[in-house]
Scaffold this motif. Structure first.
Motif, PDB file in Angstrom:
ATOM      1  N   ASP A 125       0.804  -1.212   0.000  1.00  0.00           N
ATOM      2  CA  ASP A 125       0.000   0.000   0.000  1.00  0.00           C
ATOM      3  C   ASP A 125       0.842   1.269   0.000  1.00  0.00           C
ATOM      4  O   ASP A 125       0.483   2.270  -0.631  1.00  0.00           O
ATOM      5  N   GLU A 126       1.984   1.253   0.679  1.00  0.00           N
ATOM      6  CA  GLU A 126       2.816   2.450   0.770  1.00  0.00           C
ATOM      7  C   GLU A 126       3.528   2.771  -0.537  1.00  0.00           C
ATOM      8  O   GLU A 126       4.118   3.851  -0.661  1.00  0.00           O
ATOM      9  N   HIS A 127       3.487   1.845  -1.498  1.00  0.00           N
ATOM     10  CA  HIS A 127       4.177   2.055  -2.767  1.00  0.00           C
ATOM     11  C   HIS A 127       3.208   2.062  -3.946  1.00  0.00           C
ATOM     12  O   HIS A 127       3.618   1.857  -5.094  1.00  0.00           O
ATOM     13  N   LEU A 128       1.936   2.318  -3.670  1.00  0.00           N
ATOM     14  CA  LEU A 128       0.910   2.373  -4.706  1.00  0.00           C
ATOM     15  C   LEU A 128       0.088   3.647  -4.551  1.00  0.00           C
ATOM     16  O   LEU A 128      -0.063   4.180  -3.457  1.00  0.00           O
ATOM     17  N   TRP A 129      -0.473   4.105  -5.672  1.00  0.00           N
ATOM     18  CA  TRP A 129      -1.484   5.156  -5.613  1.00  0.00           C
ATOM     19  C   TRP A 129      -2.840   4.479  -5.714  1.00  0.00           C
ATOM     20  O   TRP A 129      -3.174   3.906  -6.751  1.00  0.00           O
ATOM     21  N   ARG A 130      -3.607   4.516  -4.638  1.00  0.00           N
ATOM     22  CA  ARG A 130      -4.936   3.901  -4.637  1.00  0.00           C
ATOM     23  C   ARG A 130      -5.904   4.841  -5.329  1.00  0.00           C
ATOM     24  O   ARG A 130      -6.173   5.950  -4.860  1.00  0.00           O
ATOM     25  N   ASN A 131      -6.418   4.404  -6.464  1.00  0.00           N
ATOM     26  CA  ASN A 131      -7.302   5.221  -7.297  1.00  0.00           C
ATOM     27  C   ASN A 131      -8.416   4.313  -7.810  1.00  0.00           C
ATOM     28  O   ASN A 131      -8.225   3.553  -8.755  1.00  0.00           O
ATOM     29  N   GLY A 132      -9.585   4.385  -7.177  1.00  0.00           N
ATOM     30  CA  GLY A 132     -10.689   3.499  -7.534  1.00  0.00           C
ATOM     31  C   GLY A 132     -11.625   4.044  -8.587  1.00  0.00           C
ATOM     32  O   GLY A 132     -12.645   3.411  -8.895  1.00  0.00           O
ATOM     33  N   LYS A 133     -11.301   5.210  -9.166  1.00  0.00           N
ATOM     34  CA  LYS A 133     -12.197   5.788 -10.174  1.00  0.00           C
ATOM     35  C   LYS A 133     -12.215   4.935 -11.441  1.00  0.00           C
ATOM     36  O   LYS A 133     -11.171   4.446 -11.866  1.00  0.00           O
ATOM     37  N   PRO A 134     -13.391   4.754 -12.060  1.00  0.00           N
ATOM     38  CA  PRO A 134     -13.446   4.008 -13.335  1.00  0.00           C
ATOM     39  C   PRO A 134     -12.631   4.738 -14.409  1.00  0.00           C
ATOM     40  O   PRO A 134     -12.730   5.963 -14.544  1.00  0.00           O
ATOM     41  N   TRP A 135     -11.862   3.971 -15.143  1.00  0.00           N
ATOM     42  CA  TRP A 135     -11.026   4.523 -16.209  1.00  0.00           C
ATOM     43  C   TRP A 135     -11.413   3.947 -17.560  1.00  0.00           C
ATOM     44  O   TRP A 135     -11.742   2.761 -17.668  1.00  0.00           O
ATOM     45  N   ASP A 136     -11.325   4.788 -18.571  1.00  0.00           N
ATOM     46  CA  ASP A 136     -11.398   4.339 -19.961  1.00  0.00           C
ATOM     47  C   ASP A 136      -9.954   4.069 -20.396  1.00  0.00           C
ATOM     48  O   ASP A 136      -9.200   5.004 -20.659  1.00  0.00           O
TER      49      ASP A 136
END
Length: 261
Positions: A125-136
């Motif tokens: 977790d400390e080495h990731l960007w948590r981004n749960g937004k839907p992406w195209d």
């Protein structure tokens, strides 16, 4: 006096960036302190890339001059033994006196890791960007294709550090999607301050539908920092590899295990 090149890695969360700063812990300071102790005299270190506060490295390269009578492998072990546990040393090799970790580099590769899953990964977790937004994903890849080549990246630089010439060349940019993990890799000859993180922040807006691809085209022509996307967190960014020709590494350089990531 011999010139050496060293291939190092570090966890950037322990440092205020690579470059030495008065009163703040940096990677350069830790390296110079350890090498100066071994050399019994001051050693100055040149880095291939000046990573920002919190940015990590798997393939940073440094060069330096020092007296050392015991061979490069012994130097590697002695150096690592005198560094904090947040810095590792893969290889140390003697190089020609004209070798410079920064000036001799052909290109630099950065990698950024984005987690799209609902759950948390406590080990990473400390080495990731948590981004749960839907992406195209198609739009995200189209954006990365647009930034390839030689462009004015003024809009993708921290305003306080914008140079007179903000033209830079992106050799390659791609996105890999494995289940919930996205890895973005960007290769360029050189980069502006915060450039990769602003690129990722702008890509996020495009992929989430908040910014159009024609807007990106305008950014690459005459954009300003205020018109580009946000600067994404530093903790998910890695200086991945630095390319030289010929390669100075005698043991193959980058560990094969990196191909798994």
């Amino acid at each position: 006096m011999t010139r050496y090149a060293a291939l190092i890695s570090y966890d950037g969360s322990a440092f205020h960036g690579f470059q030495r700063q008065r009163g703040l812990p940096t990677v350069q300071e830790a390296l110079e302190d350890a090498l100066s102790l071994l050399n019994k005299g001051m050693v100055r270190v040149t880095g291939a890339g000046r990573t920002d506060r919190g940015v990590h490295a798997l393939g940073q390269v440094v060069s330096f001059d020092m007296f050392w009578p015991h061979g490069p492998d012994a130097l590697r072990k002695a150096l690592e033994a005198n560094l904090p546990s947040s810095i590792g040393v893969f290889e140390v090799v003697p190089v020609d006196e004209g070798f410079d970790a920064r000036k001799s580099a052909l290109w630099r590769k950065y990698a950024y890791f984005i987690w799209k899953g609902d759950c948390r990964l406590p080990h990473l977790d400390e080495h990731l960007w948590r981004n749960g937004k839907p992406w195209d994903m198609q739009k995200a890849r189209a954006f990365l294709s647009m930034i390839k080549g030689h462009h004015d990246f003024s809009a993708f630089c921290r305003k306080a550090d914008l140079p007179d010439n903000a033209w830079r060349t992106i050799i390659d940019a791609k996105l890999e999607n494995i289940v919930h993990m996205i890895k973005v890799t960007i290769i360029g000859r050189s980069f502006l301050t915060n450039m990769v993180r602003i690129i990722i922040g702008t890509m996020d807006e495009v992929a989430a539908g908040r910014r159009s691809l024609p807007e990106v085209e305008l950014l690459l022509k005459s954009g300003s920092r205020e018109e580009a996307g946000p600067t994404v967190p530093a903790n998910a960014l890695f200086l991945w590899e630095v390319k030289y020709d010929p390669s100075p590494w005698t043991k193959g350089g980058y560990p094969l295990c990196w191909d798994w990531i």
